[in-house]
Design an enzyme around this catalytic site. Sequence first.
Site, short mmCIF file in Angstrom:
data_model
loop_
_atom_site.label_atom_id
_atom_site.label_comp_id
_atom_site.label_asym_id
_atom_site.label_seq_id
_atom_site.Cartn_x
_atom_site.Cartn_y
_atom_site.Cartn_z
N ASP A 91 -10.99 2.86 3.94
CA ASP A 91 -11.24 1.41 3.88
C ASP A 91 -12.74 1.12 3.71
O ASP A 91 -13.12 0.03 3.31
CB ASP A 91 -10.77 0.75 5.18
CG ASP A 91 -9.47 -0.02 5.02
OD1 ASP A 91 -9.20 -0.50 3.91
OD2 ASP A 91 -8.74 -0.15 6.02
N GLN A 117 -4.56 -1.45 9.69
CA GLN A 117 -4.47 -2.78 9.09
C GLN A 117 -5.07 -3.83 10.02
O GLN A 117 -4.76 -3.88 11.21
CB GLN A 117 -2.99 -3.11 8.77
CG GLN A 117 -2.79 -4.40 8.02
CD GLN A 117 -3.39 -4.40 6.62
OE1 GLN A 117 -3.49 -3.36 5.97
NE2 GLN A 117 -3.81 -5.55 6.15
N LYS A 135 0.84 -1.20 0.00
CA LYS A 135 0.00 0.00 0.00
C LYS A 135 0.88 1.25 0.00
O LYS A 135 0.61 2.21 -0.73
CB LYS A 135 -0.94 -0.01 1.22
CG LYS A 135 -2.03 -1.06 1.13
CD LYS A 135 -2.81 -1.24 2.43
CE LYS A 135 -3.76 -2.43 2.32
NZ LYS A 135 -4.53 -2.69 3.55
N1 GUN Z 1 -6.84 -6.77 6.23
C1 GUN Z 1 -7.15 -7.54 5.16
N2 GUN Z 1 -7.68 -6.77 4.19
C2 GUN Z 1 -7.69 -5.50 4.66
C3 GUN Z 1 -8.10 -4.26 4.10
O1 GUN Z 1 -8.60 -4.16 2.98
N3 GUN Z 1 -7.94 -3.17 4.91
C4 GUN Z 1 -7.42 -3.25 6.15
N4 GUN Z 1 -7.32 -2.14 6.86
N5 GUN Z 1 -7.03 -4.40 6.69
C5 GUN Z 1 -7.17 -5.51 5.94
#
Ligand code: GUN
Length: 289
Positions: free
Chosen positions: A119, A96, A52
């Site tokens: 998100d 996350q 990311k």
């Molecule tokens: N953990 C697995 N997928 C995601 C996501 O799309 N966003 C976040 N913040 N955590 C995750």
Amino acid sequence: MAVIIDGKAAARKIHEDAKRRTAVLLEKGIKPCLAVILLGKDPASVSYVSAKEKALAQAGMDGRDLRLPASTSEAELLALIASLNRDSLVHGILVQLPLPRRIREERVITAIDPAKDVDGFHPVSLGRLVLGQAGFIPCTPHGITALLRELPVPLDGAHAVVLGRSNIVGKPLAILLSRRDINATVTICHTGTKDLAAITRQADILIAAAGKPALVDAGMIKAGAVVIDVGVNRVDDPSAKKGYRLRGDVDFKAVAEKAAYITPVPGGVGPMTIAMLIRNVVEAAERAG
Ligand code: GUN
């Protein structure tokens, strides 16, 4: 043999668009910024967060890298989120997941300002999604619908079967697919579904988001179906450089013989998730600017 859907190519187009929009904001003195919070060192989470942050840099955006020890308390995390909510230089906040068990995920997600919830996990964002109001759409479901829209396959009236009911993928995806702009008929299956194969075999579009390696075999799909594999399961493989390899929820080789379209793992849904995050960050910055 199915056509393999190229998630990387589709994601590239979204990244290019985000980069162009970022350049417009930069001219106005606004640099889109995402704060990325990671607790601990779970290898999969570390690799997602790094991907990311790399994508943010490539788009010309700022990433505020907030890696904290796994021992961070819930109160400390909430205080950090409160300060990021107030920080006008931060346009998006991403925590996350999964979080250590002792931290209440719901409290953390709810603490994020919905205007910075790139998100799309906040109850306000999900509520807006259900009601068809403008708001941030969770990145993986959004990426999947973007891939589906590019296929020369009718979505209107199609039977979409979603395997999995998580808050991150299954639930929001089912809502998106049933909205009038896509207009699919949606069935949600889960671990309690009786005779799963009898239902998945009816799917014109099958989305596997159950988190079980190779759960979907060729006997579970209709010939000519579209199969979207959301699984990113790490399975041990001593012959691989890293000691593991990524496996989807779909038995790719067997299912590709029967499906019309299929996403690979990796290189299918994953790149689209990151692309949609980048798009949400630029959108947050545009709205704030
Ligand atoms: N953990 C697995 N997928 C995601 C996501 O799309 N966003 C976040 N913040 N955590 C995750």
